[in-house]
Write a protein that holds these residues in place. Structure first.
Motif, PDB file in Angstrom:
ATOM      1  N   SER A 180       0.887  -1.100   0.153  1.00 20.25           N
ATOM      2  CA  SER A 180      -0.069  -0.045   0.075  1.00 20.25           C
ATOM      3  C   SER A 180       0.834   1.163  -0.040  1.00 20.25           C
ATOM      4  O   SER A 180       1.730   1.412   0.755  1.00 20.25           O
ATOM      5  CB  SER A 180      -1.006   0.073   1.261  1.00 20.25           C
ATOM      6  OG  SER A 180      -1.733  -0.940   1.150  1.00 20.25           O
ATOM      7  N   GLY A 181       0.581   2.145  -0.978  1.00 21.44           N
ATOM      8  CA  GLY A 181       1.217   3.319  -1.230  1.00 21.44           C
ATOM      9  C   GLY A 181       2.739   3.265  -1.469  1.00 21.44           C
ATOM     10  O   GLY A 181       3.277   4.434  -1.498  1.00 21.44           O
ATOM     11  N   LEU A 182       2.964   2.286  -1.961  1.00 24.33           N
ATOM     12  CA  LEU A 182       4.629   2.176  -2.539  1.00 24.33           C
ATOM     13  C   LEU A 182       4.669   2.170  -4.043  1.00 24.33           C
ATOM     14  O   LEU A 182       5.672   2.439  -4.451  1.00 24.33           O
ATOM     15  CB  LEU A 182       5.138   0.737  -1.994  1.00 24.33           C
ATOM     16  CG  LEU A 182       5.303   0.651  -0.454  1.00 24.33           C
ATOM     17  CD1 LEU A 182       5.776  -0.873  -0.396  1.00 24.33           C
ATOM     18  CD2 LEU A 182       6.239   1.720   0.079  1.00 24.33           C
ATOM     19  N   GLU A 202      -5.372   1.918  -3.676  1.00 25.57           N
ATOM     20  CA  GLU A 202      -4.469   1.770  -2.314  1.00 25.57           C
ATOM     21  C   GLU A 202      -2.990   1.728  -2.355  1.00 25.57           C
ATOM     22  O   GLU A 202      -2.416   2.125  -1.543  1.00 25.57           O
ATOM     23  CB  GLU A 202      -5.288   1.079  -1.401  1.00 25.57           C
ATOM     24  CG  GLU A 202      -6.754   1.200  -0.926  1.00 25.57           C
ATOM     25  CD  GLU A 202      -7.233   0.165  -0.298  1.00 25.57           C
ATOM     26  OE1 GLU A 202      -6.629  -0.832   0.038  1.00 25.57           O
ATOM     27  OE2 GLU A 202      -8.517   0.111  -0.230  1.00 25.57           O
ATOM     28  N   MET A 203      -2.813   1.108  -3.672  1.00 26.19           N
ATOM     29  CA  MET A 203      -1.272   0.798  -3.783  1.00 26.19           C
ATOM     30  C   MET A 203      -0.378   1.905  -4.193  1.00 26.19           C
ATOM     31  O   MET A 203       0.665   2.273  -4.020  1.00 26.19           O
ATOM     32  CB  MET A 203      -1.134  -0.281  -4.765  1.00 26.19           C
ATOM     33  CG  MET A 203      -1.931  -1.689  -4.339  1.00 26.19           C
ATOM     34  SD  MET A 203      -1.147  -2.383  -2.829  1.00 26.19           S
ATOM     35  CE  MET A 203      -2.840  -2.130  -1.599  1.00 26.19           C
ATOM     36  N   LEU A 204      -1.240   3.046  -4.929  1.00 21.54           N
ATOM     37  CA  LEU A 204      -0.614   3.962  -5.817  1.00 21.54           C
ATOM     38  C   LEU A 204      -0.044   5.252  -4.809  1.00 21.54           C
ATOM     39  O   LEU A 204      -0.814   5.444  -3.716  1.00 21.54           O
ATOM     40  CB  LEU A 204      -1.509   4.586  -6.731  1.00 21.54           C
ATOM     41  CG  LEU A 204      -1.325   3.652  -8.019  1.00 21.54           C
ATOM     42  CD1 LEU A 204      -2.861   4.507  -8.910  1.00 21.54           C
ATOM     43  CD2 LEU A 204      -0.203   3.657  -8.732  1.00 21.54           C
ATOM     44  N   LYS A 205       1.197   5.486  -5.047  1.00 23.50           N
ATOM     45  CA  LYS A 205       1.546   6.894  -4.272  1.00 23.50           C
ATOM     46  C   LYS A 205       0.701   7.786  -4.843  1.00 23.50           C
ATOM     47  O   LYS A 205       0.076   7.822  -5.843  1.00 23.50           O
ATOM     48  CB  LYS A 205       3.018   7.112  -4.814  1.00 23.50           C
ATOM     49  CG  LYS A 205       3.897   6.101  -4.229  1.00 23.50           C
ATOM     50  CD  LYS A 205       5.460   6.411  -4.635  1.00 23.50           C
ATOM     51  CE  LYS A 205       6.508   5.328  -4.367  1.00 23.50           C
ATOM     52  NZ  LYS A 205       7.802   5.953  -4.731  1.00 23.50           N
ATOM     53  N   GLN A 206       0.824   9.205  -4.281  1.00 26.77           N
ATOM     54  CA  GLN A 206       0.094  10.323  -4.607  1.00 26.77           C
ATOM     55  C   GLN A 206       0.608  10.651  -5.910  1.00 26.77           C
ATOM     56  O   GLN A 206       1.584  10.782  -6.408  1.00 26.77           O
ATOM     57  CB  GLN A 206       0.572  11.527  -3.719  1.00 26.77           C
ATOM     58  CG  GLN A 206      -0.351  12.856  -3.781  1.00 26.77           C
ATOM     59  CD  GLN A 206      -0.034  13.923  -2.919  1.00 26.77           C
ATOM     60  OE1 GLN A 206       0.331  13.589  -1.690  1.00 26.77           O
ATOM     61  NE2 GLN A 206      -0.226  15.156  -3.068  1.00 26.77           N
ATOM     62  N   ASP A 207      -0.695  11.042  -6.737  1.00 25.59           N
ATOM     63  CA  ASP A 207      -0.304  11.332  -8.186  1.00 25.59           C
ATOM     64  C   ASP A 207       0.041  10.097  -9.234  1.00 25.59           C
ATOM     65  O   ASP A 207       0.497  10.427 -10.250  1.00 25.59           O
ATOM     66  CB  ASP A 207       0.934  12.635  -8.338  1.00 25.59           C
ATOM     67  CG  ASP A 207       0.668  13.242  -9.662  1.00 25.59           C
ATOM     68  OD1 ASP A 207      -0.325  13.547 -10.243  1.00 25.59           O
ATOM     69  OD2 ASP A 207       1.794  13.617 -10.322  1.00 25.59           O
TER      70      ASP A 207
END
Length: 311
Positions: A180-182, A202-207
């Protein structure tokens, strides 16, 4: 997340051929095969017998000769060539779609990419080269045997340190929470991509950017509906590629010219105006380019979107 070490920071596309390496044996543009080099082995084809021991120590790109004087070229297993010779366990993406995906997903060295629908590993191989030497590709397939075969292929092509292959039903289970977030980008090749889009967000970084590949426009429409919840800048593309065959032809002689016109889909001219008799018999070599008769048409639709920046 797997952190790269010094030993994993370089692709293994070495410039010289060693015992145990994978090479692409090139006979012509449409006849190539992957061969694992073994010093005691030989390759036999229509050009004769080639000893692997003669290949070892030579650079990739070498023109190798057989016992009969025939020759082949020994090429490095680049992602482009590997796409053309790999075993098709599923339908694969080809160079036109792959290059578009890499560009629009903004993949550069150091990126972390999640891919679902490993299949034959055609796209995965190009993703691995794009993120090298410090990035990583996490790829998922629900079929255990396909995943195992993909791991073997990545070992052969020397990119296993850049790729983690897992067996997982992303449509039903979503991506692993530990990622998540990576992710800098996510690629989906699924029959029902809309089921995986919430988890991908949910897995993606901002932008971060997502891409979904679908062969049917109905799948695209449903995916776009799901994307509207968390994504902006939604775009769909269809990449059509027209390839040309380039080869040397003898021009000037009546028979050759007629054959060339037939090959290009034109009716041969019955009445030819020539300045003198010498022109009738003379022929000159010219490089000709014409569309290939087997150019691929529609492969699928590529839908891209960017994760909305949360306030």
């Amino acid at each position: 997340m797997l952190l790269p070490t010094e030993s994993t920071k370089a692709l293994s596309f070495k410039r010289c051929i060693n015992d145990g390496d994978l090479v692409i044996v090139y006979e012509r543009h449409d006849v190539m095969k992957p061969v694992k080099v073994c010093k005691d082995s030989v390759l036999q084809n229509r050009f004769g017998v080639f000893k692997h021991s003669d290949w070892i120590g030579n650079p990739f790109g070498t023109k190798a000769f057989s016992n009969k004087g025939g020759f082949v070229y020994l090429l490095a297993p680049t992602p482009e060539l590997w796409t053309l010779v790999l075993s098709h366990r599923t339908q694969i993406l080809y160079i036109a779609d792959i290059s578009f995906v890499v560009m629009y997903l903004e993949i550069v060295p150091g990126c972390v990419v999640l891919e679902t629908g490993t299949g034959s590993g055609s796209l995965t191989t190009s993703l691995a080269r794009a993120v090298a030497p410090t990035g990583h590709v996490y790829t998922f397939d629900f079929h255990e045997q396909r995943a195992a075969s993909a791991r073997e292929d990545f070992e052969k092509t020397g990119i296993s340190s850049l790729v983690t292959v897992d067996v997982r039903d992303i449509q039903g289970e979503g991506f692993p929470k530990k990622l998540s977030g990576l992710a800098d980008s996510v690629f989906l090749d699924l029959p029902q991509p809309w089921l995986a889009i919430p988890s991908a967000a949910e897995m993606l970084k901002q932008d971060g950017v997502i891409c979904s590949f679908s062969p049917c426009i109905e799948q695209v429409q449903r995916a776009c509906e799901a994307l509207r919840s968390n994504f902006i800048d939604i775009r769909t593309f269809e990449v059509l590629l027209r390839t040309y065959e380039v080869k040397e032809m003898k021009m000037g002689g009546g028979n050759n010219e007629e054959e060339e016109e037939k090959g290009m889909g034109r009716r041969p001219c019955k009445r030819r105006h020539r300045s003198n008799e010498e022109d009738e018999d003379s022929g000159s070599q010219m490089v000709m380019a014409r569309p290939c008769s087997d150019s691929r048409g529609h492969t699928g639709y590529l839908t891209f979107a960017r994760l909305t920046c949360l306030p």
